[in-house]
Design a protein around this motif. Structure first.
Motif, PDB file in Angstrom:
ATOM      1  N   UNK A  39       0.839  -1.188   0.000  1.00 25.25           N
ATOM      2  CA  UNK A  39       0.000   0.000   0.000  1.00 25.25           C
ATOM      3  C   UNK A  39       0.880   1.245   0.000  1.00 25.25           C
ATOM      4  N   UNK A  40       0.357   2.311  -0.586  1.00 25.83           N
ATOM      5  CA  UNK A  40       1.117   3.564  -0.634  1.00 25.83           C
ATOM      6  C   UNK A  40       1.487   4.010   0.776  1.00 25.83           C
ATOM      7  N   UNK A  41       2.616   4.661   0.907  1.00 23.51           N
ATOM      8  CA  UNK A  41       3.067   5.172   2.196  1.00 23.51           C
ATOM      9  C   UNK A  41       3.625   6.569   2.026  1.00 23.51           C
ATOM     10  N   UNK A  42       3.704   7.279   3.130  1.00 24.00           N
ATOM     11  CA  UNK A  42       4.286   8.616   3.127  1.00 24.00           C
ATOM     12  C   UNK A  42       5.656   8.532   3.793  1.00 24.00           C
ATOM     13  N   UNK A  43       6.681   8.891   3.058  1.00 23.48           N
ATOM     14  CA  UNK A  43       8.052   8.848   3.566  1.00 23.48           C
ATOM     15  C   UNK A  43       8.504  10.272   3.864  1.00 23.48           C
ATOM     16  N   UNK A  86      11.742  16.547   2.836  1.00 16.16           N
ATOM     17  CA  UNK A  86      10.366  16.710   2.392  1.00 16.16           C
ATOM     18  C   UNK A  86       9.574  15.455   2.702  1.00 16.16           C
ATOM     19  N   UNK A  87       8.307  15.447   2.309  1.00 14.40           N
ATOM     20  CA  UNK A  87       7.448  14.289   2.499  1.00 14.40           C
ATOM     21  C   UNK A  87       7.034  13.768   1.132  1.00 14.40           C
ATOM     22  N   UNK A  88       7.259  12.484   0.906  1.00 13.02           N
ATOM     23  CA  UNK A  88       7.092  11.900  -0.424  1.00 13.02           C
ATOM     24  C   UNK A  88       6.074  10.762  -0.395  1.00 13.02           C
ATOM     25  N   UNK A  89       5.150  10.789  -1.338  1.00 17.08           N
ATOM     26  CA  UNK A  89       4.184   9.704  -1.475  1.00 17.08           C
ATOM     27  C   UNK A  89       4.829   8.581  -2.277  1.00 17.08           C
ATOM     28  N   UNK A  90       5.072   7.457  -1.625  1.00 13.11           N
ATOM     29  CA  UNK A  90       5.673   6.291  -2.270  1.00 13.11           C
ATOM     30  C   UNK A  90       4.544   5.367  -2.708  1.00 13.11           C
ATOM     31  N   UNK A  91       4.426   5.158  -3.998  1.00 11.54           N
ATOM     32  CA  UNK A  91       3.335   4.354  -4.544  1.00 11.54           C
ATOM     33  C   UNK A  91       3.582   2.862  -4.311  1.00 11.54           C
ATOM     34  N   UNK A  92       2.518   2.043  -4.316  1.00 12.38           N
ATOM     35  CA  UNK A  92       2.701   0.598  -4.150  1.00 12.38           C
ATOM     36  C   UNK A  92       3.654   0.032  -5.201  1.00 12.38           C
ATOM     37  N   UNK A 110       4.801  15.776  -1.666  1.00 11.82           N
ATOM     38  CA  UNK A 110       3.636  15.188  -2.322  1.00 11.82           C
ATOM     39  C   UNK A 110       2.724  14.480  -1.333  1.00 11.82           C
ATOM     40  N   UNK A 111       3.058  14.514  -0.054  1.00 11.83           N
ATOM     41  CA  UNK A 111       2.173  13.972   0.980  1.00 11.83           C
ATOM     42  C   UNK A 111       2.595  14.566   2.317  1.00 11.83           C
ATOM     43  N   UNK A 112       2.061  14.008   3.376  1.00 14.09           N
ATOM     44  CA  UNK A 112       2.415  14.547   4.687  1.00 14.09           C
ATOM     45  C   UNK A 112       1.429  15.620   5.101  1.00 14.09           C
ATOM     46  N   UNK A 113       1.951  16.668   5.711  1.00 13.63           N
ATOM     47  CA  UNK A 113       1.115  17.695   6.328  1.00 13.63           C
ATOM     48  C   UNK A 113       0.963  18.906   5.427  1.00 13.63           C
ATOM     49  N   UNK A 114      -0.262  19.446   5.374  1.00 13.86           N
ATOM     50  CA  UNK A 114      -0.532  20.702   4.687  1.00 13.86           C
ATOM     51  C   UNK A 114      -1.117  21.705   5.674  1.00 13.86           C
TER      52      UNK A 114
END
Length: 388
Positions: A39-43, A86-92, A110-114
């Protein structure tokens, strides 16, 4: 004897070389083939983080099959020291090489906190939200009203992290004065605003900005975007509209925007006003009268008085013929499209139906029946709220 020893040594060396070659080939495949992440994760790559830290987190979360291969591949590509926080959306099933490209290329998170500063019709709010990698949707974690409330405990510490994205969201239907007042409250922005832009000239949208971004520059961007939206819509407009300029279409769009919040109704509402203009009927729409009272500076906060409905102002469409002289708010793209592509109907009236939408009518008799139903619903609600 020595010949046998040399022969055995050469054989062993060949075996080792073949094994080593196979190991290298396997490692290369592991580096470029889809990884084990289900599943996608936020790194989150923190400032000063090492490649070892990042590889260990990826390994712990089953995003890479081998942390050593991950680090070795980065070193081979000369990217081991090029991490960007930074915060990166890692795709499956992201590949190791793809993840390395992400975390060394930089750019916005691309993810994390806004941190979102939302400028709305009835007020503004500041909120923090987190992207749920599995669903791709943001979840609100904290919020407050910047005009009347202080930030919740811990809000500022989270919002001040360097990898937090910052966004200004402008809701459809706010006035230019409301936008300017909102931007002045946005403490993460800088610079003064020269003047309140013309009503209707700013595009409601969500704008990602850097901390310290210039307020006037953001207004200029909003104005440029709205100009483009209007020009494109006007170029593809329907034939025989009862307004002659894109500016008049923008005024119509602003009335549509203020009259309905139901997306599917916009073109239908537009048809009512188009039909009334074509028949020489007054528009008789309350939002324009309200604008004449408030000048777009906030909400009225009460019902219109009979004296206000009778008073002659440039915006009182119960008194004037045709459109008011300017827009009464900043309409969104959908309202502008509805203004230039109205539905083809015979409707001349509409009134709230109690569900959030409207009941439409072709005749005054039908309209009066719809009004009676609406008033009965309103009375029933008032009785219920007062306990009668």
């Amino acid at each position: 004897m020595w010949r046998n020893i040399v022969s055995n040594f050469l054989t062993l060396a060949i075996v080792l070389l073949v094994a080593a070659g196979g190991l290298v080939a396997w490692a290369k495949r592991e580096y470029v083939e889809p990884g084990p992440l289900a599943e996608a994760m936020c790194l989150r790559v923190a400032p000063g983080a090492s490649l070892r830290d990042v590889s260990q987190e990826l390994s712990d979360k089953d995003a890479v099959s081998n942390s050593y291969i991950f680090r070795t591949g980065a070193q081979y590509e000369n990217k081991a020291s090029a991490l960007k926080f930074g915060s990166y959306l890692i795709e499956p099933h992201a590949t190791m090489s793809g993840i390395i490209d992400q975390i060394t290329s930089g750019g916005p998170s691309t993810c994390g906190t806004e941190l979102v500063f939302r400028i709305g019709v009835n007020g503004n709010e500041v909120l923090l939200r987190e992207l749920d990698p599995a669903t791709g949707e943001y979840q609100k974690t904290a919020e407050y009203d910047p005009e009347t409330e202080k930030p919740p405990e811990g809000f500022e510490q989270k919002a001040d992290r360097p990898d937090v994205r910052t966004r200004v969201t402008v809701v459809d239907g706010v006035t230019s004065w409301q936008i300017v007042q909102g931007l002045r409250e946005a403490s993460f922005m800088s610079g003064k605003i020269a003047d309140v832009p013309a009503e209707g000239s700013l595009a409601p949208d969500s704008y990602e900005v850097n901390r310290g971004a210039d307020r006037q520059a953001l207004l200029d961007l909003m104005e440029s975007r709205q100009s483009t939206i209007l020009a494109n819509a006007w170029a593809t407009r329907a034939d025989n509209l009862p307004y002659d300029t894109p500016e008049q279409a923008l005024t119509m769009a602003s009335i549509i925007e203020k009259e309905t919040g139901v997306p599917s109704e916009r073109a239908e509402v537009a048809s009512v006003f188009v039909n009334r203009l074509e028949k020489g009927m007054k528009l008789q729409t309350d939002p324009t009268v309200i604008y004449g009272v408030t000048n777009g500076q906030g909400v009225l906060g009460r019902g219109l008085r009979q004296s206000e409905l009778r008073k002659a102002t440039p915006y009182n469409t119960y008194v004037i013929d045709g459109l008011p002289p300017t827009p009464i708010a900043n309409p969104g793209r959908a309202a502008i499209e509805a203004a230039v592509h109205p539905d083809s109907t015979d409707y001349l009236f509409f009134v709230a139906d109690g569900t959030g939408g409207h009941a439409f009518a072709k005749t005054i008799a039908e309209h009066n029946r719809n009004v009676a139903k609406w008033r009965a619903l309103e009375k029933q609600r008032q009785d219920q709220s007062s306990g009668n």
